[in-house]
Design a protein around this motif. Structure first.
Motif, mmCIF file in Angstrom:
data_model
loop_
_atom_site.group_PDB
_atom_site.id
_atom_site.type_symbol
_atom_site.label_atom_id
_atom_site.label_comp_id
_atom_site.label_asym_id
_atom_site.label_seq_id
_atom_site.Cartn_x
_atom_site.Cartn_y
_atom_site.Cartn_z
ATOM 1 N N VAL A 163 0.835 -1.199 0.000
ATOM 2 C CA VAL A 163 0.000 0.000 0.000
ATOM 3 C C VAL A 163 0.873 1.253 0.000
ATOM 4 C CG1 VAL A 163 -1.626 1.349 1.390
ATOM 5 C CG2 VAL A 163 -2.013 -1.095 1.042
ATOM 6 N N THR A 164 1.947 1.240 0.774
ATOM 7 C CA THR A 164 2.867 2.383 0.802
ATOM 8 C C THR A 164 3.470 2.620 -0.573
ATOM 9 O OG1 THR A 164 3.413 1.901 3.111
ATOM 10 C CG2 THR A 164 4.907 3.361 1.908
ATOM 11 N N ALA A 165 3.874 1.539 -1.240
ATOM 12 C CA ALA A 165 4.451 1.656 -2.585
ATOM 13 C C ALA A 165 3.438 2.248 -3.563
ATOM 14 C CB ALA A 165 4.918 0.289 -3.067
ATOM 15 N N ALA A 166 2.206 1.754 -3.512
ATOM 16 C CA ALA A 166 1.178 2.259 -4.420
ATOM 17 C C ALA A 166 0.900 3.735 -4.176
ATOM 18 C CB ALA A 166 -0.102 1.437 -4.259
ATOM 19 N N LEU A 167 0.828 4.127 -2.914
ATOM 20 C CA LEU A 167 0.570 5.527 -2.575
ATOM 21 C C LEU A 167 1.656 6.441 -3.135
ATOM 22 C CD1 LEU A 167 -0.596 5.162 1.137
ATOM 23 C CD2 LEU A 167 -2.011 5.987 -0.749
ATOM 24 N N PHE A 168 2.908 6.101 -2.866
ATOM 25 C CA PHE A 168 4.005 6.988 -3.250
ATOM 26 C C PHE A 168 4.261 6.956 -4.755
ATOM 27 C CE2 PHE A 168 4.766 7.192 1.252
ATOM 28 C CZ PHE A 168 5.335 8.437 1.432
ATOM 29 N N CYS A 169 4.137 5.783 -5.372
ATOM 30 C CA CYS A 169 4.333 5.713 -6.825
ATOM 31 C C CYS A 169 3.218 6.445 -7.563
ATOM 32 C CB CYS A 169 4.411 4.261 -7.282
ATOM 33 S SG CYS A 169 5.928 3.433 -6.772
ATOM 34 N N GLY A 170 1.987 6.311 -7.074
ATOM 35 C CA GLY A 170 0.881 7.045 -7.677
ATOM 36 C C GLY A 170 1.077 8.544 -7.577
ATOM 37 N N ALA A 171 1.516 9.002 -6.405
ATOM 38 C CA ALA A 171 1.777 10.430 -6.218
ATOM 39 C C ALA A 171 2.912 10.900 -7.122
ATOM 40 C CB ALA A 171 2.108 10.707 -4.751
ATOM 41 N N ALA A 172 3.983 10.111 -7.192
ATOM 42 C CA ALA A 172 5.159 10.505 -7.970
ATOM 43 C C ALA A 172 4.837 10.609 -9.457
ATOM 44 C CB ALA A 172 6.281 9.490 -7.748
ATOM 45 N N LEU A 173 4.178 9.603 -10.006
ATOM 46 C CA LEU A 173 3.885 9.611 -11.440
ATOM 47 C C LEU A 173 2.885 10.701 -11.808
ATOM 48 C CD1 LEU A 173 3.717 5.756 -12.047
ATOM 49 C CD2 LEU A 173 5.500 7.328 -12.838
ATOM 50 N N SER A 174 1.923 10.950 -10.935
ATOM 51 C CA SER A 174 0.924 11.988 -11.205
ATOM 52 C C SER A 174 1.552 13.376 -11.205
ATOM 53 C CB SER A 174 -0.197 11.920 -10.159
ATOM 54 O OG SER A 174 -0.848 10.679 -10.197
ATOM 55 N N VAL A 175 2.369 13.661 -10.207
ATOM 56 C CA VAL A 175 3.028 14.960 -10.136
ATOM 57 C C VAL A 175 4.035 15.115 -11.275
ATOM 58 C CG1 VAL A 175 4.534 16.439 -8.744
ATOM 59 C CG2 VAL A 175 2.678 15.171 -7.650
ATOM 60 N N SER A 176 4.761 14.043 -11.583
ATOM 61 C CA SER A 176 5.700 14.079 -12.704
ATOM 62 C C SER A 176 4.970 14.414 -14.004
ATOM 63 C CB SER A 176 6.408 12.726 -12.842
ATOM 64 O OG SER A 176 7.305 12.733 -13.928
ATOM 65 N N GLY A 177 3.809 13.805 -14.215
ATOM 66 C CA GLY A 177 3.020 14.100 -15.410
ATOM 67 C C GLY A 177 2.560 15.543 -15.454
ATOM 68 N N ALA A 178 2.106 16.059 -14.303
ATOM 69 C CA ALA A 178 1.650 17.451 -14.243
ATOM 70 C C ALA A 178 2.779 18.416 -14.592
ATOM 71 C CB ALA A 178 1.105 17.756 -12.847
ATOM 72 N N VAL A 179 3.983 18.142 -14.089
ATOM 73 C CA VAL A 179 5.131 19.011 -14.356
ATOM 74 C C VAL A 179 5.527 18.939 -15.830
ATOM 75 C CG1 VAL A 179 7.581 19.394 -13.854
ATOM 76 C CG2 VAL A 179 5.993 18.899 -11.993
ATOM 77 N N LEU A 180 5.595 17.730 -16.381
ATOM 78 C CA LEU A 180 5.958 17.577 -17.792
ATOM 79 C C LEU A 180 4.950 18.270 -18.702
ATOM 80 C CD1 LEU A 180 7.093 13.829 -17.831
ATOM 81 C CD2 LEU A 180 8.548 15.839 -18.141
ATOM 82 N N GLN A 181 3.682 18.165 -18.375
ATOM 83 C CA GLN A 181 2.652 18.818 -19.188
ATOM 84 C C GLN A 181 2.815 20.331 -19.166
ATOM 85 O OE1 GLN A 181 -1.071 17.314 -17.673
ATOM 86 N NE2 GLN A 181 -0.584 15.208 -18.267
ATOM 87 N N SER A 182 3.201 20.880 -18.024
ATOM 88 C CA SER A 182 3.396 22.324 -17.918
ATOM 89 C C SER A 182 4.650 22.772 -18.655
ATOM 90 C CB SER A 182 3.489 22.738 -16.441
ATOM 91 O OG SER A 182 2.265 22.500 -15.774
ATOM 92 N N VAL A 183 5.747 22.029 -18.491
ATOM 93 C CA VAL A 183 7.014 22.416 -19.105
ATOM 94 C C VAL A 183 6.956 22.280 -20.626
ATOM 95 C CG1 VAL A 183 9.467 21.837 -19.308
ATOM 96 C CG2 VAL A 183 8.377 21.890 -17.060
ATOM 97 N N LEU A 184 6.339 21.197 -21.116
ATOM 98 C CA LEU A 184 6.274 20.951 -22.556
ATOM 99 C C LEU A 184 5.040 21.571 -23.203
ATOM 100 C CD1 LEU A 184 7.396 17.201 -22.626
ATOM 101 C CD2 LEU A 184 8.785 19.239 -23.054
#
Length: 326
Positions: free
Chosen positions: A58-79
Motif C-alpha cells: 500500500v505504501t508503494a502504491a501511494l508513493f508511486c501514484g503520487a510521484a507519477l501523477s506529479v511528474s506528469g503534471a510538471v511535464l505537461q506544464s514544461v512541454l
C-alpha cells in the motif's frame, strides 16, 4: 457568494475528496486481498501479513501514484502539452533501461538503482525536449518523438536481456508494472526521494506557473527559462525514476490524474501539485487493490488494469484536444 469564495470552497472540497479517497484506498488496500483481514481481533497471522505484505504494498502504491501523477503534471506544464506524461514521452522507459542495466551488473536495489533510474529518466526527457526545440516540433510531434523514444529505449532494454539472460528476472511484471515484490527495504530510498522532490516542487510552484505562460512571457518577467525548464525536467525525472525502481513501467497514471484534476478547474500549481499527489496516490492504490481482488485468489499486475483505463483516455484526449494543444 463572490467568485473568490466559490473558488476557495471548490478547492477545499477537492482537498477533502482527495483525502477521503486516499484514506479509503489505504483501508481497503490493507484489508482486502487473496486473504481478507479483520483488525478485530488482531492475530499474529494478521500482523505478519500486514507487516510483510500489505503495508509495503500500500505504501508503494501511494508513493508511486503520487510521484507519477506529479511528474506528469510538471511535464505537461514544461512541454505545454496535455498529452505529455512519463510513460508516453519515454521518461519511464529511460528509467527502465537504467534499472535493466543495473540488474545486468548485479545491482538490484538501494540508492544506486534510484540514482541510475533518475539519470535514465532525465536523459530521455531532456532528449525529447531538446529535439523538439531544435527542429521546432509541433505539440503533436513532441508526443510522436516520445513514442519513438519509448520504442528505442525498450529495444535497448530487450537487447540487454537477450545478451544477459539473468536479467530476465525482472520479468514481465516489471515491464507492465506491479507491486507484488515490494519490500520496505527496497521502498525506502524511493519514498525519501519522492517526498523531498514533491516538497521542492511546492516551493517552486510560482515558477512553474510562469513557465505555463510561455517562454516569451516568462522571459519578459525576468525568468531564466532554459535553467528552470531543465530544473523541472530533473525533478519530474527524479519522481518517475523513483517510481520505476519500485513498481516497474506503470503506464498512463501521469496522464489520467493531472488531466482529470485540471478538468476539475485546478490551474495554479500550488494546488495542482498536492492535489495530483493525493488523487494519484489514492487512484493507484485503489487500482492495485482491485487488480489483486477481482480474480482472487489470483491477481493481475496493476499495470494491466491501468493500461485498460489509460489507453482509451489517451485516444480521447488525442482526438478531443487535437494533439494535446493547451
Amino acid at each position: 457568494m463572490t467568485p473568490l469564495r466559490t473558488d476557495k470552497k471548490r478547492i477545499l472540497c477537492l482537498y477533502l475528496a482527495a483525502a477521503l479517497l486516499c484514506l479509503s484506498a489505504i483501508i481497503l488496500g490493507l484489508l482486502l486481498g487473496s486473504t481478507r483481514l479483520s483488525l478485530f481481533p488482531l492475530t499474529d497471522g494478521t500482523k505478519n501479513i500486514l507487516r510483510l505484505i500489505r503495508i509495503p504494498r500500500v505504501t508503494a502504491a501511494l508513493f508511486c501514484g503520487a510521484a507519477l501523477s506529479v511528474s506528469g503534471a510538471v511535464l505537461q506544464s514544461v512541454l505545454a502539452n496535455r498529452l505529455a506524461s512519463p510513460s508516453i514521452i519515454g521518461v519511464n522507459s529511460g528509467a527502465g533501461l537504467a534499472v535493466t542495466l543495473c540488474a545486468a551488473q548485479g545491482i538490484l536495489g538501494g540508492w544506486r538503482v534510484s540514482g541510475f533510474a533518475f539519470l535514465g529518466a532525465f536523459l530521455a526527457a531532456l532528449l525529447v525536449s531538446l529535439t523538439s526545440k531544435r527542429f521546432g516540433a509541433s505539440k503533436g510531434t513532441v508526443i510522436l518523438l516520445g513514442v519513438a523514444m519509448n520504442s528505442l529505449l525498450g529495444a535497448f532494454s530487450d537487447t540487454v536481456i537477450a545478451f544477459q539472460p539473468t536479467v530476465a528476472m525482472l520479468g514481465s511484471d516489471f515491464k507492465i508494472g506491479d507491486f507484488s515484490a515490494v519490500t520496505l527495504q527496497k521502498l525506502t530510498p524511493s519514498v525519501i526521494l519522492i517526498t523531498v522532490v514533491i516538497l521542492v516542487l511546492l516551493t517552486l510552484s510560482n515558477d512553474l506557473d510562469l513557465l505555463t505562460l510561455g517562454e516569451d512571457s516568462a522571459k519578459g518577467l525576468g525568468m531564466n527559462t532554459g535553467m528552470m525548464q531543465t530544473l523541472f525536467l530533473l525533478l519530474a525525472a527524479a519522481l518517475a525514476g523513483a517510481a520505476v525502481c519500485v513498481a516497474g513501467l506503470l503506464s498512463f497514471v501521469g496522464l489520467l490524474v493531472p488531466h482529470t484534476v485540471r478538468r476539475l478547474g485546478v490551474r495554479e500549481s500550488r494546488h495542482l501539485i498536492p492535489l495530483c499527489a493525493l488523487f494519484g496516490a489514492g487512484f493507484v492504490t485503489l487500482s492495485d487493490t482491485l487488480a489483486r481482488t477481482v480474480f482472487a485468489p489470483y491477481e493481475i499486475p496493476v499495470g494491466i488494469l491501468l493500461a485498460f483505463l489509460g489507453a482509451p483516455f489517451f485516444v480521447y484526449i488525442l482526438i478531443r484536444k487535437k494533439g494535446g494543444h493547451t
